[in-house]
Design an enzyme around this catalytic site. Sequence first.
Site, PDB file in Angstrom:
ATOM      1  N   ASP A  30       0.851  -1.195   0.000  1.00 31.70           N
ATOM      2  CA  ASP A  30       0.000   0.000   0.000  1.00 31.70           C
ATOM      3  C   ASP A  30       0.886   1.245   0.000  1.00 31.70           C
ATOM      4  O   ASP A  30       1.853   1.338   0.745  1.00 31.70           O
ATOM      5  CB  ASP A  30      -0.906  -0.004   1.234  1.00 31.70           C
ATOM      6  N   ILE A  31       0.525   2.192  -0.861  1.00 31.54           N
ATOM      7  CA  ILE A  31       1.367   3.385  -1.032  1.00 31.54           C
ATOM      8  C   ILE A  31       1.297   4.323   0.185  1.00 31.54           C
ATOM      9  O   ILE A  31       2.250   5.045   0.472  1.00 31.54           O
ATOM     10  CB  ILE A  31       0.997   4.116  -2.350  1.00 31.54           C
ATOM     11  N   ASN A  85     -12.935  -2.804   3.089  1.00 28.64           N
ATOM     12  CA  ASN A  85     -13.782  -1.622   3.221  1.00 28.64           C
ATOM     13  C   ASN A  85     -14.828  -1.727   2.110  1.00 28.64           C
ATOM     14  O   ASN A  85     -14.485  -2.031   0.964  1.00 28.64           O
ATOM     15  CB  ASN A  85     -12.959  -0.340   3.060  1.00 28.64           C
ATOM     16  N   GLY A  91     -15.564   3.377   3.947  1.00 29.05           N
ATOM     17  CA  GLY A  91     -14.162   3.795   3.823  1.00 29.05           C
ATOM     18  C   GLY A  91     -13.490   3.334   2.547  1.00 29.05           C
ATOM     19  O   GLY A  91     -12.272   3.492   2.396  1.00 29.05           O
ATOM     20  N   GLN A  92     -14.259   2.779   1.602  1.00 27.72           N
ATOM     21  CA  GLN A  92     -13.647   2.314   0.353  1.00 27.72           C
ATOM     22  C   GLN A  92     -13.410   3.497  -0.583  1.00 27.72           C
ATOM     23  O   GLN A  92     -14.348   4.231  -0.915  1.00 27.72           O
ATOM     24  CB  GLN A  92     -14.558   1.276  -0.340  1.00 27.72           C
ATOM     25  N   HIS A  98     -10.473  -5.308  -3.036  1.00 28.57           N
ATOM     26  CA  HIS A  98      -9.147  -5.509  -2.436  1.00 28.57           C
ATOM     27  C   HIS A  98      -9.284  -5.849  -0.967  1.00 28.57           C
ATOM     28  O   HIS A  98     -10.180  -5.381  -0.280  1.00 28.57           O
ATOM     29  CB  HIS A  98      -8.253  -4.275  -2.629  1.00 28.57           C
ATOM     30  N   LEU A  99      -8.343  -6.655  -0.510  1.00 34.03           N
ATOM     31  CA  LEU A  99      -8.299  -7.087   0.879  1.00 34.03           C
ATOM     32  C   LEU A  99      -7.034  -6.498   1.497  1.00 34.03           C
ATOM     33  O   LEU A  99      -5.926  -6.751   1.021  1.00 34.03           O
ATOM     34  CB  LEU A  99      -8.271  -8.625   0.912  1.00 34.03           C
ATOM     35  N   HIS A 100      -7.234  -5.658   2.531  1.00 30.03           N
ATOM     36  CA  HIS A 100      -6.080  -5.075   3.227  1.00 30.03           C
ATOM     37  C   HIS A 100      -5.431  -6.140   4.107  1.00 30.03           C
ATOM     38  O   HIS A 100      -6.127  -6.862   4.837  1.00 30.03           O
ATOM     39  CB  HIS A 100      -6.517  -3.922   4.133  1.00 30.03           C
TER      40      HIS A 100
HETATM   41  P1  5GP Z   1      -9.706   1.602   0.389  1.00 29.04           P
HETATM   42  O1  5GP Z   1      -9.799   2.882   1.165  1.00 29.04           O
HETATM   43  O2  5GP Z   1     -10.342   1.736  -0.979  1.00 29.04           O
HETATM   44  O3  5GP Z   1     -10.194   0.402   1.138  1.00 29.04           O
HETATM   45  O4  5GP Z   1      -8.183   1.318   0.186  1.00 29.04           O
HETATM   46  C1  5GP Z   1      -7.460   1.744  -0.911  1.00 29.04           C
HETATM   47  C2  5GP Z   1      -6.006   1.655  -0.551  1.00 29.04           C
HETATM   48  O5  5GP Z   1      -5.259   1.785  -1.741  1.00 29.04           O
HETATM   49  C3  5GP Z   1      -5.545   2.762   0.402  1.00 29.04           C
HETATM   50  O6  5GP Z   1      -4.987   2.182   1.579  1.00 29.04           O
HETATM   51  C4  5GP Z   1      -4.500   3.534  -0.404  1.00 29.04           C
HETATM   52  O7  5GP Z   1      -3.417   3.942   0.367  1.00 29.04           O
HETATM   53  C5  5GP Z   1      -4.099   2.533  -1.496  1.00 29.04           C
HETATM   54  N1  5GP Z   1      -3.734   3.124  -2.755  1.00 29.04           N
HETATM   55  C6  5GP Z   1      -4.428   4.088  -3.427  1.00 29.04           C
HETATM   56  N2  5GP Z   1      -3.815   4.390  -4.589  1.00 29.04           N
HETATM   57  C7  5GP Z   1      -2.712   3.577  -4.656  1.00 29.04           C
HETATM   58  C8  5GP Z   1      -1.672   3.427  -5.635  1.00 29.04           C
HETATM   59  O8  5GP Z   1      -1.634   4.079  -6.663  1.00 29.04           O
HETATM   60  N3  5GP Z   1      -0.704   2.502  -5.359  1.00 29.04           N
HETATM   61  C9  5GP Z   1      -0.716   1.753  -4.213  1.00 29.04           C
HETATM   62  N4  5GP Z   1       0.292   0.883  -4.059  1.00 29.04           N
HETATM   63  N5  5GP Z   1      -1.684   1.872  -3.277  1.00 29.04           N
HETATM   64  C10 5GP Z   1      -2.657   2.774  -3.498  1.00 29.04           C
END
Ligand code: 5GP
Length: 115
Positions: A30-31, A85, A91-92, A98-100
């Site tokens: 995750d970035i 999320n 929070g998505q 995707h699975l954190h």
């Molecule tokens: P969400 O909030 O949708 O459950 O999680 C999305 C996740 O994707 C966030 O934790 C965010 O930091 C990560 N993310 C968003 N854009 C990018 C990207 O371009 N590259 C990577 N590696 N992670 C990303």
Amino acid sequence: MDSCIFCKIISKESQAEILIETDGFVVFKDIYPSAPVHYLAVSKKHISSVKEISTADEALLGGLILTAKLAAEKLSLSGYKLVFNVGKEGGQMVDHLHLHILGGWAKNKPNTVNV
Ligand code: 5GP
Ligand code: ZN
């Protein structure tokens, strides 16, 4: 999906630190990490959210969790969280399933991180 950032990472059009790649799944860092260790397990198939899954996706979902487990083993995580999320209110922010995978906290200390 042309505009989807995770589809771009899967197709290598965008860069990410990839930990695992199989026929159906990719795990990458995750970035903006919310934990000392934070990876995302994604399906190569574009599904926007848990809201969109159906019984036809049962095998895919099992594969996603098994891939996350494999990633956690590869990262030597003894305990971790797996988080979906779901939807904006959940929070998505990225509309690609995707699975954190979250971990790396001090050993034997419970925690209450939010993603
Ligand atoms: P969400 O909030 O949708 O459950 O999680 C999305 C996740 O994707 C966030 O934790 C965010 O930091 C990560 N993310 C968003 N854009 C990018 C990207 O371009 N590259 C990577 N590696 N992670 C990303
Ligand atoms: Zn996508």
